[in-house]
Design a protein around this motif. Sequence first.
Motif, mmCIF file in Angstrom:
data_model
loop_
_atom_site.group_PDB
_atom_site.id
_atom_site.type_symbol
_atom_site.label_atom_id
_atom_site.label_comp_id
_atom_site.label_asym_id
_atom_site.label_seq_id
_atom_site.Cartn_x
_atom_site.Cartn_y
_atom_site.Cartn_z
ATOM 1 N N TYR A 34 0.831 -1.202 0.000
ATOM 2 C CA TYR A 34 0.000 0.000 0.000
ATOM 3 C C TYR A 34 0.872 1.260 0.000
ATOM 4 O O TYR A 34 0.596 2.229 -0.722
ATOM 5 N N PHE A 39 -0.058 5.433 -0.472
ATOM 6 C CA PHE A 39 -1.174 5.565 0.468
ATOM 7 C C PHE A 39 -0.634 5.850 1.868
ATOM 8 O O PHE A 39 0.435 5.357 2.248
ATOM 9 N N ARG A 108 -5.619 9.735 -0.173
ATOM 10 C CA ARG A 108 -5.238 8.336 -0.393
ATOM 11 C C ARG A 108 -4.879 7.727 0.958
ATOM 12 O O ARG A 108 -3.818 8.004 1.503
ATOM 13 N N ARG A 109 -5.766 6.894 1.485
ATOM 14 C CA ARG A 109 -5.509 6.339 2.811
ATOM 15 C C ARG A 109 -5.527 4.819 2.779
ATOM 16 O O ARG A 109 -6.208 4.197 1.990
ATOM 17 N N TYR A 110 -4.696 4.243 3.666
ATOM 18 C CA TYR A 110 -4.860 2.816 3.953
ATOM 19 C C TYR A 110 -5.141 2.660 5.433
ATOM 20 O O TYR A 110 -4.743 3.484 6.257
ATOM 21 N N ILE A 134 -7.725 0.114 1.269
ATOM 22 C CA ILE A 134 -7.243 1.366 0.696
ATOM 23 C C ILE A 134 -8.408 2.035 -0.016
ATOM 24 O O ILE A 134 -9.290 1.364 -0.558
ATOM 25 N N ASP A 135 -8.418 3.358 -0.001
ATOM 26 C CA ASP A 135 -9.415 4.146 -0.721
ATOM 27 C C ASP A 135 -8.762 5.419 -1.218
ATOM 28 O O ASP A 135 -7.855 5.963 -0.576
ATOM 29 N N VAL A 136 -9.237 5.885 -2.363
ATOM 30 C CA VAL A 136 -8.908 7.221 -2.847
ATOM 31 C C VAL A 136 -10.211 8.014 -2.864
ATOM 32 O O VAL A 136 -11.186 7.592 -3.495
ATOM 33 N N TYR A 146 -8.130 6.323 -11.400
ATOM 34 C CA TYR A 146 -8.011 5.765 -10.052
ATOM 35 C C TYR A 146 -8.656 4.381 -9.975
ATOM 36 O O TYR A 146 -8.196 3.520 -9.220
ATOM 37 N N GLU A 149 -6.072 2.134 -11.114
ATOM 38 C CA GLU A 149 -4.948 1.967 -10.191
ATOM 39 C C GLU A 149 -5.208 0.872 -9.165
ATOM 40 O O GLU A 149 -4.278 0.173 -8.735
ATOM 41 N N GLY A 330 -15.359 8.179 -4.449
ATOM 42 C CA GLY A 330 -14.176 7.407 -4.115
ATOM 43 C C GLY A 330 -14.159 6.042 -4.759
ATOM 44 O O GLY A 330 -15.135 5.593 -5.374
ATOM 45 N N GLY A 332 -12.213 2.046 -3.790
ATOM 46 C CA GLY A 332 -11.373 1.365 -2.807
ATOM 47 C C GLY A 332 -11.461 -0.137 -2.901
ATOM 48 O O GLY A 332 -12.304 -0.690 -3.625
#
Length: 451
Positions: A34, A39, A108-110, A134-136, A146, A149, A330, A332
């Motif tokens: 990640y 992320f 961008r988080r995990y 994970i999500d954007v 995205y 990705e 988003g 994810g």
Amino acid sequence: MSLINPRTPPGVMELLPRQQVAFQRMLDTIRRGYERFGFVPVETPVFETADVLLTKSGGETEKQVYFVQSTGAIQQGHKPDMALRFDLTVPLARYVAEHERDLAFPFRRYQMQRVYRGERAQRGRFREFYQCDIDVIGKDTLGLHYDAEMPAVIHHVFRELNFGGFTININNRKILLGLLDGLGIGEPERRVLVLREIDKLDKLDRDKVRANLTADDLGVPGDVADQILALIAEQKSNDDTLAALRAMDVDNDTFRTGIHELSTVMEGLRAFQVPDDAVRINLAIARGLDYYTGTVYETFLNDHRGIGSVCSGGRYENLASHYTKSRLPGVGISIGATRLFYQLMEAGLIKDGSATAQVLVTQMDPALTSDYFRLAADLRAAGLNTEIQLDGGKLAKQMKYADKAGIPVAVLMGSDEKARGTATVKHLLRGEQREVALADLPAMVKALLDA
């Protein structure tokens, strides 16, 4: 006083130390994957306020919530106002809405934490389990690149996990929604129920799904059900599937938009250098949760389809609509790490991890205790995880401990070796041992471990 029988609560995975090492290393691999894509980590509390948590629609999840209440509140007869999180998506929605002004978008988080569901206790079904998400999240808009990705991340992570071949199944819900609308199934609620039935094709055979579709409560005409199921069942290359969809005589804007989005994502996957044979357009993949609005993913291990999906997710258009007026689209994915690890361990595909210690410094002579401490300090300074056998005792007992703990290398030094300025290094798995100068000890241990 009578003893309480020690027992693990049902529905949790509790591991022995070397199994836990293997599980932790799987989590570490996912985390590295990640972060390789940029992320950033987020953690949220294990519980949320009930009004925040119980807003998500779709599926049976909300019926499995564990509520949290203090003993004082119970005694006063108050209803619980806290609940344990049942996934990581709702906490993410609350987090983004609350911290919207402080975050850089696209965000961008995990997140890799435990979640809790009141599952019926049975083998392989967990009430407490790790999810690795994970999500954007975009502000107002989020481009389709995205969506491309996400499979690139999946491909990278599962290649690093090295569990064997895998296939990323991809679809776009707009294709099926538009197709159903074009075939005369236009009521939104009915279309959602039909999609949920189609999504069961991985678990139920075709005839059972057809029977469910044509039953009175859904009322899909038999010829329409056959047409849908025939389209889904066709095994073609990804390019041929897209060509067949474009050639269909379906006059529906949602259907055409879905084809365009799926085509764009497939082009993006090639640009991300995801191999064609790792991705399959699978029109049966619908994802039962209603908040997915476009691209959806399911990933399966090629040689272990019985495990089910090992990574899933998709696109949603407005993550935090319950908490903010901002539009936050988003995309994810989520890996159910506990279930994946448990089932691979049951199948014999995951072995116990090695000990965290690489070296055990034994005690052969109590008079040399300070020397043993200095040896261990030198090994640690060289980057080697080192444990000292502080209890001493018979050498055979110390060797048995190292073997049971899974420590591969032991260092031995008695008074004779000290007089010579040496120590003996023994690789316990291979039975090799060498006497080396103390100055060369760290390099020799590293050479033995690397051989």
